[in-house]
Design a protein around this motif. Structure first.
Motif, short mmCIF file in Angstrom:
data_model
loop_
_atom_site.label_atom_id
_atom_site.label_comp_id
_atom_site.label_asym_id
_atom_site.label_seq_id
_atom_site.Cartn_x
_atom_site.Cartn_y
_atom_site.Cartn_z
N ALA A 233 42.76 32.21 46.17
CA ALA A 233 42.76 33.67 46.09
C ALA A 233 41.79 34.20 45.04
CB ALA A 233 44.18 34.16 45.80
N SER A 234 41.63 33.48 43.95
CA SER A 234 40.73 33.95 42.88
C SER A 234 39.30 34.07 43.38
CB SER A 234 40.78 33.01 41.69
OG SER A 234 40.39 31.70 42.06
N LEU A 235 38.94 33.27 44.39
CA LEU A 235 37.59 33.32 44.97
C LEU A 235 37.55 34.24 46.18
CD1 LEU A 235 36.73 29.51 44.75
CD2 LEU A 235 36.04 31.33 43.19
N ARG A 236 38.58 34.20 47.03
CA ARG A 236 38.59 35.06 48.22
C ARG A 236 38.60 36.53 47.84
NH1 ARG A 236 43.05 32.13 49.75
NH2 ARG A 236 44.32 33.97 50.15
N PHE A 237 39.36 36.85 46.80
CA PHE A 237 39.59 38.25 46.48
C PHE A 237 38.77 38.73 45.28
CE2 PHE A 237 44.05 37.23 48.20
CZ PHE A 237 43.60 37.40 49.51
N GLU A 238 37.72 37.99 44.96
CA GLU A 238 36.91 38.37 43.80
C GLU A 238 36.33 39.77 43.96
OE1 GLU A 238 33.57 36.26 40.92
OE2 GLU A 238 33.90 35.50 42.94
N ARG A 239 36.04 40.16 45.20
CA ARG A 239 35.51 41.50 45.47
C ARG A 239 36.59 42.46 45.98
NH1 ARG A 239 30.12 40.46 49.00
NH2 ARG A 239 31.11 38.50 49.61
N GLY A 240 37.84 42.06 45.85
CA GLY A 240 38.95 42.87 46.35
C GLY A 240 39.58 42.24 47.56
N LYS A 241 40.84 42.61 47.81
CA LYS A 241 41.60 41.98 48.89
C LYS A 241 41.20 42.50 50.27
CE LYS A 241 45.72 40.64 46.32
NZ LYS A 241 47.20 40.69 46.27
N ARG A 242 40.48 43.62 50.34
CA ARG A 242 40.13 44.19 51.64
C ARG A 242 38.63 44.47 51.73
NH1 ARG A 242 44.85 47.77 54.38
NH2 ARG A 242 46.52 46.22 54.16
N ASP A 243 37.85 43.53 51.27
CA ASP A 243 36.40 43.66 51.37
C ASP A 243 35.93 42.90 52.61
OD1 ASP A 243 33.56 42.66 50.94
OD2 ASP A 243 33.76 44.08 49.29
N PRO A 244 35.40 43.58 53.63
CA PRO A 244 35.02 42.90 54.86
C PRO A 244 33.88 41.90 54.68
CG PRO A 244 34.37 45.21 54.94
CD PRO A 244 35.24 45.04 53.74
#
Length: 210
Positions: free
Chosen positions: A72-83
């Motif tokens: 999650a720290s890498l997936r959501f680095e730009r936010g949880k809803r960044d396409p």
């Protein structure tokens, strides 16, 4: 010239795919079942292929790309809803090459790690590698799989028109629409997949005629 699709029942689609897979030679066969997860349900297609392939005498290993997401720290680095992050950062392609696809190359070991990362608990699964007998088939299902340099022997893309994608995507995933549209434009899965199935109406799929 517009693409031509032939309607086909789901059962006949599965039978046709199973026959094509079973007839393909190789020490192992790595098959991608690619489609927007909440809109085309590639897992259901992969699940439906397991028994027919076993009847054909082929051992099967099912792997879900959703078990190969990055932490999650890498997936959501730009936010949880960044396409753009959904398209570029979520899938751990390096781990898929190392743990799933590489071992099933012609000179590989045949030992596959079934799952790597538990995205709900955000921690690694503790699993042993499992051998796939020679002649066996890997079914890797997931979304946004093509155009990443992953080594597949056969690719199946579950396609949606833009209007059907907007209609059928789960409401809590609608924010990811730009990622899927970008994928269609940049990876061109309809143009590059070995088999393309239009899934605008899941009860009435249609096979692209090449």
């Amino acid at each position: 010239m517009s693409a031509r699709y032939r309607p086909i029942s789901f059962d006949r689609l599965i039978a046709r795919l199973a026959a094509r897979i079973a007839a393909t030679p190789g020490r192992w066969l790595r098959v991608a079942i690619d489609g927007a997860r909440t809109a085309t349900d590639p897992a259901a297609v992969a699940d439906a292929l397991v028994d027919p392939l076993r009847v054909e005498g082929r051992a099967v290993r099912r792997v879900s790309a959703s078990d190969y997401l990055r932490p999650a720290s890498l997936r959501f680095e730009r936010g949880k809803r960044d396409p753009d992050a959904r398209y570029e950062d979520w899938l751990d392609t390096g781990a898929l090459r190392r743990e799933v696809l590489g071992p099933l190359a012609e000179n590989g070991s045949g030992a596959v790690l079934p799952a790597l990362w538990d995205r709900e608990r955000d921690r690694a699964f503790r699993m042993d590698r499992e051998p796939l007998p020679e002649g066996g088939v890997l079914l890797l299902e997931g979304e946004l799989l093509l155009g990443r340099g992953l080594d597949f022997d056969l690719t199946v893309h579950l396609s949606l028109s833009a209007s059907a994608l907007r209609r059928r995507i789960a409401p809590d995933s609608a924010w990811a629409l730009p990622a899927y549209l970008r994928y269609d434009a940049e990876a061109d899965p309809v143009g590059t997949a070995d088999v393309v199935v239009r899934m605008d109406n899941p009860a009435h799929p249609a096979l692209l005629l090449r």
